[in-house]
Design a protein around this motif. Sequence first.
Motif, PDB file in Angstrom:
ATOM      1  N   GLN A 226      -3.742  10.393  -0.009  1.00 25.66           N
ATOM      2  CA  GLN A 226      -3.676   9.190   1.099  1.00 25.66           C
ATOM      3  C   GLN A 226      -3.887   9.559   2.385  1.00 25.66           C
ATOM      4  OE1 GLN A 226      -2.025   6.709  -2.105  1.00 25.66           O
ATOM      5  NE2 GLN A 226      -3.137   5.012  -1.922  1.00 25.66           N
TER       6      GLN A 226
ATOM      7  N   LEU B  59     -12.396  -7.360  -3.332  1.00 31.79           N
ATOM      8  CA  LEU B  59     -11.042  -8.059  -2.446  1.00 31.79           C
ATOM      9  C   LEU B  59     -10.097  -6.837  -2.534  1.00 31.79           C
ATOM     10  CD1 LEU B  59      -8.836  -9.953  -1.056  1.00 31.79           C
ATOM     11  CD2 LEU B  59      -7.865 -10.244  -3.795  1.00 31.79           C
TER      12      LEU B  59
ATOM     13  N   GLN C 269      -7.303  -4.114  -2.681  1.00 31.46           N
ATOM     14  CA  GLN C 269      -5.493  -3.814  -3.483  1.00 31.46           C
ATOM     15  C   GLN C 269      -5.324  -2.941  -1.098  1.00 31.46           C
ATOM     16  OE1 GLN C 269      -2.882  -1.766  -3.421  1.00 31.46           O
ATOM     17  NE2 GLN C 269      -2.436  -1.580  -5.338  1.00 31.46           N
ATOM     18  N   ARG C 270      -4.040  -4.029  -0.477  1.00 32.05           N
ATOM     19  CA  ARG C 270      -3.564  -3.626   0.083  1.00 32.05           C
ATOM     20  C   ARG C 270      -3.544  -2.084   0.713  1.00 32.05           C
ATOM     21  NH1 ARG C 270      -4.605  -7.572   4.630  1.00 32.05           N
ATOM     22  NH2 ARG C 270      -4.174  -5.993   5.518  1.00 32.05           N
TER      23      ARG C 270
ATOM     24  N   SER D 227      -3.763   0.614  -1.744  1.00 35.88           N
ATOM     25  CA  SER D 227      -4.877   1.485  -2.554  1.00 35.88           C
ATOM     26  C   SER D 227      -5.877   1.894  -2.074  1.00 35.88           C
ATOM     27  CB  SER D 227      -4.180   1.782  -4.351  1.00 35.88           C
ATOM     28  OG  SER D 227      -5.029   0.459  -4.667  1.00 35.88           O
ATOM     29  N   HIS D 228      -5.786  -0.131  -1.374  1.00 37.47           N
ATOM     30  CA  HIS D 228      -7.984  -0.054  -0.685  1.00 37.47           C
ATOM     31  C   HIS D 228      -8.756   0.156  -2.582  1.00 37.47           C
ATOM     32  CE1 HIS D 228      -7.699  -0.616   3.007  1.00 37.47           C
ATOM     33  NE2 HIS D 228      -6.672  -0.901   2.964  1.00 37.47           N
ATOM     34  N   TYR D 229      -8.111   0.665  -4.190  1.00 43.94           N
ATOM     35  CA  TYR D 229      -9.040  -0.459  -5.368  1.00 43.94           C
ATOM     36  C   TYR D 229      -9.185  -1.523  -5.150  1.00 43.94           C
ATOM     37  CZ  TYR D 229      -8.425   4.436  -6.864  1.00 43.94           C
ATOM     38  OH  TYR D 229      -8.394   5.594  -7.340  1.00 43.94           O
TER      39      TYR D 229
ATOM     40  N   HIS E 212       0.274  -7.211  -7.688  1.00 46.38           N
ATOM     41  CA  HIS E 212      -0.410  -7.309  -6.170  1.00 46.38           C
ATOM     42  C   HIS E 212      -1.168  -8.888  -6.381  1.00 46.38           C
ATOM     43  CE1 HIS E 212       0.171  -3.338  -4.545  1.00 46.38           C
ATOM     44  NE2 HIS E 212       0.121  -3.204  -5.470  1.00 46.38           N
ATOM     45  N   ALA E 213      -1.191  -9.662  -7.950  1.00 41.88           N
ATOM     46  CA  ALA E 213      -2.198 -10.345  -8.044  1.00 41.88           C
ATOM     47  C   ALA E 213      -0.829 -10.633  -9.598  1.00 41.88           C
ATOM     48  CB  ALA E 213      -4.303  -9.860  -8.371  1.00 41.88           C
TER      49      ALA E 213
ATOM     50  N   TYR F  76      -4.371 -15.300 -10.105  1.00 45.83           N
ATOM     51  CA  TYR F  76      -4.956 -15.154  -9.001  1.00 45.83           C
ATOM     52  C   TYR F  76      -6.345 -14.408  -8.640  1.00 45.83           C
ATOM     53  CZ  TYR F  76      -5.535 -13.355  -4.230  1.00 45.83           C
ATOM     54  OH  TYR F  76      -6.092 -13.534  -2.608  1.00 45.83           O
TER      55      TYR F  76
ATOM     56  N   ASP G 215      -9.079 -16.324 -10.252  1.00 47.56           N
ATOM     57  CA  ASP G 215      -9.461 -17.598  -8.769  1.00 47.56           C
ATOM     58  C   ASP G 215     -10.357 -16.408  -7.963  1.00 47.56           C
ATOM     59  OD1 ASP G 215     -10.126 -19.817  -8.626  1.00 47.56           O
ATOM     60  OD2 ASP G 215      -9.297 -19.344  -6.086  1.00 47.56           O
ATOM     61  N   MET G 216     -10.032 -15.217  -8.308  1.00 47.75           N
ATOM     62  CA  MET G 216     -10.619 -14.263  -6.956  1.00 47.75           C
ATOM     63  C   MET G 216     -12.070 -13.368  -7.606  1.00 47.75           C
ATOM     64  SD  MET G 216      -8.964 -14.317  -4.282  1.00 47.75           S
ATOM     65  CE  MET G 216      -7.900 -15.919  -4.807  1.00 47.75           C
TER      66      MET G 216
ATOM     67  N   VAL H 181     -13.822 -16.381  -6.578  1.00 49.58           N
ATOM     68  CA  VAL H 181     -14.151 -16.258  -5.218  1.00 49.58           C
ATOM     69  C   VAL H 181     -15.134 -15.172  -4.924  1.00 49.58           C
ATOM     70  CG1 VAL H 181     -13.599 -15.455  -2.844  1.00 49.58           C
ATOM     71  CG2 VAL H 181     -12.459 -17.164  -4.545  1.00 49.58           C
ATOM     72  N   PHE H 182     -15.431 -14.051  -6.083  1.00 52.52           N
ATOM     73  CA  PHE H 182     -16.215 -12.812  -5.079  1.00 52.52           C
ATOM     74  C   PHE H 182     -17.581 -12.795  -6.126  1.00 52.52           C
ATOM     75  CE2 PHE H 182     -11.909 -12.043  -2.670  1.00 52.52           C
ATOM     76  CZ  PHE H 182     -12.669 -11.428  -1.530  1.00 52.52           C
TER      77      PHE H 182
ATOM     78  N   ARG I  34     -19.148 -15.028  -3.914  1.00 54.94           N
ATOM     79  CA  ARG I  34     -20.107 -14.234  -2.026  1.00 54.94           C
ATOM     80  C   ARG I  34     -20.464 -13.088  -3.014  1.00 54.94           C
ATOM     81  NH1 ARG I  34     -13.759 -13.299   0.677  1.00 54.94           N
ATOM     82  NH2 ARG I  34     -13.373 -16.171   0.838  1.00 54.94           N
TER      83      ARG I  34
ATOM     84  N   PHE J 106       2.458   5.245  -1.942  1.00 58.42           N
ATOM     85  CA  PHE J 106       1.350   4.750  -1.179  1.00 58.42           C
ATOM     86  C   PHE J 106       0.461   3.802  -1.945  1.00 58.42           C
ATOM     87  CE2 PHE J 106       2.145   7.853   2.182  1.00 58.42           C
ATOM     88  CZ  PHE J 106       3.341   7.188   2.547  1.00 58.42           C
ATOM     89  N   MET J 107      -0.445   3.845  -3.524  1.00 57.36           N
ATOM     90  CA  MET J 107      -0.643   3.257  -4.257  1.00 57.36           C
ATOM     91  C   MET J 107      -0.580   1.710  -4.018  1.00 57.36           C
ATOM     92  SD  MET J 107      -3.575   5.133  -4.878  1.00 57.36           S
ATOM     93  CE  MET J 107      -4.389   4.299  -6.693  1.00 57.36           C
TER      94      MET J 107
ATOM     95  N   ALA K   1       1.992  -0.128   0.672  1.00 59.70           N
ATOM     96  CA  ALA K   1       0.699  -0.712   1.783  1.00 59.70           C
ATOM     97  C   ALA K   1       1.627   0.249   2.799  1.00 59.70           C
ATOM     98  CB  ALA K   1       0.365  -2.117   2.102  1.00 59.70           C
TER      99      ALA K   1
ATOM    100  N   ARG L 209      -2.990   1.076   8.274  1.00 60.16           N
ATOM    101  CA  ARG L 209      -3.563   2.078   8.135  1.00 60.16           C
ATOM    102  C   ARG L 209      -4.765   1.676   9.825  1.00 60.16           C
ATOM    103  NH1 ARG L 209      -6.686   4.128   2.745  1.00 60.16           N
ATOM    104  NH2 ARG L 209      -5.393   3.428   1.604  1.00 60.16           N
TER     105      ARG L 209
ATOM    106  N   ARG M 203       2.097 -11.577   0.904  1.00 56.26           N
ATOM    107  CA  ARG M 203       0.791 -11.255   0.856  1.00 56.26           C
ATOM    108  C   ARG M 203      -0.427 -12.186  -0.096  1.00 56.26           C
ATOM    109  NH1 ARG M 203       1.994  -7.525  -2.739  1.00 56.26           N
ATOM    110  NH2 ARG M 203       4.104  -7.654  -2.258  1.00 56.26           N
TER     111      ARG M 203
ATOM    112  N   GLU N  75      -1.560 -13.161  -2.057  1.00 54.73           N
ATOM    113  CA  GLU N  75      -1.397 -14.918  -3.420  1.00 54.73           C
ATOM    114  C   GLU N  75      -0.480 -15.423  -3.008  1.00 54.73           C
ATOM    115  OE1 GLU N  75      -0.411 -12.852  -7.532  1.00 54.73           O
ATOM    116  OE2 GLU N  75      -0.202 -15.218  -8.148  1.00 54.73           O
TER     117      GLU N  75
ATOM    118  N   TRP O 133      -2.085 -17.358  -0.530  1.00 56.26           N
ATOM    119  CA  TRP O 133      -4.105 -18.840  -1.961  1.00 56.26           C
ATOM    120  C   TRP O 133      -2.765 -19.729  -2.477  1.00 56.26           C
ATOM    121  CZ3 TRP O 133      -2.720 -18.661  -7.254  1.00 56.26           C
ATOM    122  CH2 TRP O 133      -4.542 -18.971  -7.612  1.00 56.26           C
TER     123      TRP O 133
END
Lengths: 156, 283, 791
Positions: free
Chosen positions: A47, B183, B185-186, B188-190, B259-260, B264, B267-268, B271-272, B275, C711-712, C715, C718, C777, C779, C782
């Motif tokens: 990363q 959406l 994941q902040r 890993s950005h997966y 992360h979720a 949630y 619901d995402m 939402v997505f 979109r 880092f996975m 966060a 960046r 976060r 969520e 939300w």
Amino acid sequence: MANETPVSIKVNGKEEQRDVEPRLLLAHFLREDLGLTGTHIGCDTTQCGACTVLIDGKSVKACTVFAVQADGSEVTTIEGVGAEGELHPVQEGFWEEHGLQCGYCTPGMIMSGIHLLNENKNPSEQEIREGISGNFCRCTGYQHIVNAIQYAAKKG
Amino acid sequence: MIPQEFQYRRATSIDEAISLLKESGDEGKFLAGGHSLVPLMKLRLSEPGVLIDISRIPQLSGITEKDGTIQIGAGVTHAEVASSDLVRRLCPVVSECAAEIGDPQVRNRGTLGGSLAHADPAADYPAVMVALNAEVHIKGPGGWRAVKSGDFFQDLFTVDLAEDEIIAAVQFRPARNAAYAKLHQRASHYALVGVAAVLEMEGRTCRSASIGITGATGHAQHLANVESALSGKELTPETIAAAARIAADDLEEVNVDLHASEEYRRDMVRVFTKRAVEQAASR
Amino acid sequence: MAVVTPKMIGERIKRREDPRLIQGLGTYVDDIKLPGMLHLAFKRSDIAHGIIKSIDVSEAQSMPGVELVITGAELKEFLPPMPIGTPFPSPDHYSVAVDRVRYQGEPVAVVVAADRYLARDAADAIVVDYEVLPAVIDPEVAMQGQPALVHEAFENNLAVPYVPGGTGFDAEAGTVDNSAVDKAFAEADFTLSQRMMNQRLAPTAMEARGVVAHYEPGKDTLTIWSSTQNPHILKTFVAALTGIPDNQVRAIAPEVGGGFGCKINIYGEDYVAAALSKQLGKPLKWIEDRSEAFQATIHGRGILAYVDICGKNDGKVTGLKIKLIADIGAYNMILTAAIPTLTMLMLNGTYDIPAIRAELTEVFTNKMPTDAYRGAGRPEGTYFVERAMDMVARHLGMDPAEVKRKNFIKADQFPFATQMGAVYDSGDYEKTLDLALKNANWEGLKAERDRAKSEGRLVGLGVSFYVEVCGLGPSASLPTGGWEYSSVTVERSGKVTATTGSSPHGQGNETTFSQMLADQFGIPMSDVTILHGDTGVVKQGIGTFGSRSQAVGGTVLMKAGDKVKDKMARFAAAMLNPNEETDASEMVFQDGTIYFRDAPGNSVTFADVAAYAYVPVPLPEGLDPGLSEQAFWEPSNNTYPYGCHISMIEIDRDTGEPKLLKLIAVDDCGTVVNPLIVEGQIHGGLAQGIGQAMIEEVVYDDDGQLITGSFMDYAMPRATDFPRFELDKTVTPTPVNPLGAKGVGEAGTLGSTPCIVNAAVDALSEFGVTHIDMMLRPEKLWRIINQGGKS
């Protein structure tokens, strides 16, 4: 060591031939076998981008490539992009715009900047930010890095 | 940071790859870009005894147009797909999805085939391939076969690919009215949730819809209920919203992590889905 | 004819450090290779809490290339527990766990092998059998002594049971008089209460830790290279623990790839490398993986607060009560216990609050210890106070900026002794606030927010004001000593070499200190060399932390420079007027020349004076040869820089994702030596503060497993996470040092967190929310938007 495999990699224009363990990461090959310590290692999950080098012109994280995979390729590291007196415009930009503090992420960041400008001569600020999104910097907040790449883009 | 020892082999043809894999017993794994496998090996979460490098097999490269379809070799990198004029012109959703994967360096190295074979539940490509009903072309000792993407992803990191088979290419009919919404994941950005919508439009009416989802469950899959809710309908904000509202209803075993939560994520998905469908319809 | 040398202080000078770094020529610790060097790997605990029943090293020992495998129990025989720098009672903390592990990632055994690949293989082959104990994770549960004790000797897991402070606290008598605080709350028009968590963070310098230790048997000397912020402290501590006299230990901070506080500590791995190098008589290297760094490099923050604030309906705050609970993790590290006391110290914020009661408790848990992370206690205090002030504004329906203004310590009140016992040196807070509001176009921004809200968008504004304690010193405030050291030598050629005990690792002191000496001596910057980070070269020092390099390190550099300059002036005077008694204080150093103020036409060159000083024939009366002086100096007080941050954020109504749209900062760090570098420091601090507010959090699960172990899941901000920051400054020099510099390294981390959370609360005000814990976060947001969730 058992199981060694010969590789021939052109690094910064120089043909390098070594026998390596297959599991040797390209980043370690550059640093340990060739002594090119400008390529840094900052994470173990592909990363942070501190180890970014160019393989056949494309930016790549050298910690996620085995040296054997780079066999027959051309690799460019920070040591191969410019030297004092003839700095690469991106290097110059980093100096002029204070694009670095501790300097650890800098070589990888510069390599990503070079790759970005190779693909896009005149990137927008957002494109620059995306272009370096695979490189982490903890010191600068990135703003001066963006300025540095803008400087280089302007210089052409 | 340091992987276990392994033997390294290099294949120059698909058949050689298959036979090298066979030789290695159950120790072997294919290595293309390595951007799914090598990170796992460095953390010693994967410890293959033999790696067979398939990155130099010419038959795995190239993006071609054939009989109204696009074929992308399994060894094509995300960056190549993202910047392919052909793909961007005929089926931009695939390029857009490729451009969403990882970061520039990862895209320069990671491959389509690798992403599909690894089948990370949060990977981007699978959603789009499912939505496109892409065929995964596979070769094994017995010859060629093709699997629909919707059937290919079977479970967490599990796909319809035998121990001695290789993914050679992916083929799909290009779609204009298609979009991928994700959406991030902040860290890993997966994809926490990613939804791809492929619509066959006739004026404002959706003749058929295909929806692929990633990130929400153990593997990418179709959202069949949304597909039927949209098919045959005139797409208005109301019909799209109604279809999106049920998007998570049939999902089982929704992922839960830091992360979720399930609630949630569900619901995402709604939402997505909305979109992605809106964006696909508006193209 | 001499070249005119422009004045350097205050100029945007590009850095002297950069040429080597942009070419990849910097030498970081992992770039050091010594003949015969072996490599260390640590076997670490994969559980949070347990008793070590057995360790089987047999397989590891038999692997090829393995030189030594050693357990904590064996190391204990010659490596005592690690020292700390705070006066609080502390449990023994061994470099490698002896019989019990107390956090996931704690070392349990060490491998020495021929290369790092083999060392790692062998460490993996070590088998440890544990009796698992319940993990102590929640500090408030821990305080009840549940579900277990981290250290048997510390009842209810209380590392520091109770420290009071504020109004009516008599430190000498140890008594607390609550009457003023009680009265304030009894007579208030309103009281607001809020529990706030300032979450744990991982410092994540891009270069993880690393050490090379080289013991040379015949000489009984140890050279240790470590990625450290303070080589002199490293030298002192390593000498004490290994039994090698400190005059036989040389510690070197090579190029250091970021610190942010986490490299103040001397860690177990440093001691082990030193001790085993001594035992084996061979050089050893250890380089930390990122996964190890998440587990076993100190964390920051981790302070919970119960806040009560009261006041009058006109916006005047009359009382504040804050109960702090610090979740310090499993052990005391070098400054661990002291960090939350800095939170306490700063609880006045920038306000004249008449009655404050603060109480602090520190609690052991089965987590990595906390310690200094950029800001180190002050961001936490700022956050609690600024959130509380924002709650007051929201409660009263007032503009938050005006509530601040109403409660500010006024410019004519400085120096200002706070209820918490600090003496703020200088300030004009209103001026800074006004500039920030003007730069932000505050009224315009408010209109923009209102317009966005009327369109259904969730847009919010936040404003925060911070003051921090920097320029750490005097010695009463730092257990290491609160001074700094410097030497300045004018070489025979007229070039200048200076050493500094500051140990920069990105702060650019090679540049700023060169600027200072260039001005001081009237010579080009390129004639100055600054040496640092090597105890063999820099005789003494403290190091770089607490935003002290410019304020303390810079000042002592000036002091040493003055000494040399005085002497050099006397040599120059002797050259110009060999036969007369002259006043050397009348000498001017300018453009590479030295002359009498009233006779600028008659000068000697700087270089000629230097040459003369080393071959002084004739030797002027009362002078010894040579031009090299050193100085120690400590300030009489800390410095208190401050600033105002304003942010605008938008929250996605569907997903809860926050996006930072704008960040405007006006900082006042006193005199600025190099604006380019100061801006870089502020940018970096902002990025870390914004990271804390929006995306960063260390999370352990109930079993003490680190969920954010890479880092996975942790966060790292960046480039795409930030807008372009808009900076400006006011300059209010400190009277504490002659330079007037206050320090800026940590500033950005203070103002940004409350500023952003205030904006998030503003954005979500229609949902009746008054506080949101960090990180933001999606969520969590939300759930606020959907009133707890969607059914």
